[in-house]
Motif scaffolding. Structure first.
Motif, short mmCIF file in Angstrom:
data_model
loop_
_atom_site.label_atom_id
_atom_site.label_comp_id
_atom_site.label_asym_id
_atom_site.label_seq_id
_atom_site.Cartn_x
_atom_site.Cartn_y
_atom_site.Cartn_z
N ILE A 121 0.00 -0.20 2.73
CA ILE A 121 -0.22 -0.78 1.51
C ILE A 121 -1.72 -0.31 1.16
O ILE A 121 -2.48 -0.12 1.85
N PRO A 122 -2.18 -0.72 -0.30
CA PRO A 122 -3.48 -0.34 -0.59
C PRO A 122 -4.42 -1.33 0.09
O PRO A 122 -3.94 -2.39 0.12
N GLU A 123 -5.54 -0.83 0.29
CA GLU A 123 -6.67 -1.45 0.75
C GLU A 123 -7.63 -2.09 -0.38
O GLU A 123 -7.48 -1.48 -1.38
N TYR A 124 -8.24 -3.05 0.12
CA TYR A 124 -9.44 -3.66 -1.08
C TYR A 124 -10.08 -2.43 -1.57
O TYR A 124 -10.79 -2.00 -0.59
N ALA A 125 -10.65 -2.42 -2.75
CA ALA A 125 -11.33 -1.46 -3.26
C ALA A 125 -12.66 -1.15 -2.59
O ALA A 125 -12.87 -0.18 -2.22
N ALA A 126 -13.26 -2.25 -1.97
CA ALA A 126 -14.48 -2.14 -1.10
C ALA A 126 -14.24 -1.58 0.28
O ALA A 126 -15.23 -1.10 0.69
N ASN A 127 -13.20 -1.84 0.60
CA ASN A 127 -13.04 -1.18 2.06
C ASN A 127 -12.26 0.31 2.23
O ASN A 127 -12.12 0.85 3.14
N GLU A 174 1.38 -11.26 -1.88
CA GLU A 174 0.06 -10.43 -1.63
C GLU A 174 -0.05 -8.74 -1.66
O GLU A 174 -0.83 -8.29 -2.25
N VAL A 175 0.97 -8.40 -1.13
CA VAL A 175 1.10 -7.06 -1.10
C VAL A 175 1.54 -6.45 -2.54
O VAL A 175 0.83 -5.32 -2.91
N ALA A 176 2.30 -7.04 -3.44
CA ALA A 176 2.57 -6.64 -4.56
C ALA A 176 1.28 -6.78 -5.23
O ALA A 176 1.29 -5.98 -6.35
N ALA A 177 0.65 -7.86 -5.16
CA ALA A 177 -0.68 -8.09 -6.07
C ALA A 177 -1.72 -6.84 -5.37
O ALA A 177 -2.41 -6.10 -6.60
N ARG A 178 -1.65 -6.31 -4.31
CA ARG A 178 -2.53 -5.37 -4.03
C ARG A 178 -2.22 -3.92 -4.56
O ARG A 178 -2.80 -3.29 -5.15
N ARG A 179 -0.85 -3.72 -4.65
CA ARG A 179 -0.11 -2.64 -5.30
C ARG A 179 -0.47 -2.51 -6.77
O ARG A 179 -1.02 -1.44 -7.14
N ALA A 183 -3.07 0.09 -8.64
CA ALA A 183 -2.33 1.13 -9.93
C ALA A 183 -3.12 0.77 -11.00
O ALA A 183 -3.33 1.72 -11.91
N ARG A 184 -3.92 -0.25 -11.07
CA ARG A 184 -4.96 -0.52 -12.54
C ARG A 184 -6.31 0.40 -11.82
O ARG A 184 -6.80 0.95 -12.96
N VAL A 185 -6.60 0.55 -10.89
CA VAL A 185 -7.82 1.18 -10.61
C VAL A 185 -7.64 2.91 -10.71
O VAL A 185 -8.36 3.64 -11.08
N THR A 186 -6.39 3.38 -10.33
CA THR A 186 -6.17 4.91 -10.28
C THR A 186 -5.67 5.20 -11.73
O THR A 186 -5.41 4.96 -12.75
#
Length: 186
Positions: A121-127, A174-179, A183-186
């Motif tokens: 799953i995606p990691e938080y942007a800072a990490n 939480e996983v859906a929110a990370r995804r 998706a918004r960042v990329t």
């Protein structure tokens, strides 16, 4: 099973518990299993108990309310420091010696043999890209892995591919929110 208690990590990821204790268990129940010898941090509406390798966290809205379980984290990276008795006696009695580092590939292979898949799953942007995170949907556990060397070296001089932390619960929401964030960042 291989030496150095990979069974502990397999159990934690498979069940979402530590010695049968889940995130919803009370501080009293945790003390029954682990004892009272821990670092405790209590603040306004939060309580955590640190048993070295394993931490339990609770929260509550008001001082008179009972503590509600929030999460459990297994701070695997601490073993690389080899300082003090990080592995509580009850864990050592059940699982034996603990290695200072755990290779994610080995843990993943053992889990897959038992039919326990991990999904990245995606990691938080800072990490990103320093950590990679994998999720086990049935047990709601995440496994954080060192993804690359950071600006200051990896924590505890861990190697790329070493397990950093295991945490429960991480819900499907939480996983859906990370995804969605990724998706918004990329």
């Amino acid at each position: 099973m291989t030496p150095y208690s990979l069974a502990f990590y397999v159990d934690a990821v498979t069940t979402g518990t530590v010695l049968g204790l889940g995130p919803a268990d009370s501080p009293e129940r945790v003390a029954e299993v682990f004892g009272a010898d821990c670092g405790e941090n209590a603040g306004r509406g939060v309580l955590s108990r640190d048993y070295g390798l394993v931490e339990f966290h609770w929260q509550r809205s008001h001082g008179g309310d009972p503590w509600e379980g929030h999460h459990i984290s297994v701070q695997v990276h601490r073993l690389a420091y080899r300082r003090g008795a990080l592995v509580d006696g009850v864990l050592r009695t059940r699982y034996g010696r603990f290695a200072p580092r755990i290779r994610f590939d080995k843990l993943r292979r053992l889990l897959e043999r038992r039919g326990v898949p991990l999904v990245e799953i995606p990691e938080y942007a800072a990490n990103t890209p320093y950590y990679r995170t994998y999720w086990q949907p049935a047990s709601r556990v995440t496994v954080s892995v060192i993804g690359t060397y950071g600006e200051y070296r990896t924590p505890g001089n861990l190697r790329v591919g070493d397990v950093y932390r295991i945490q429960v619960p991480v819900t499907a929401e939480e996983v859906a929110a990370r995804r969605a964030r990724a998706a918004r960042v990329t």
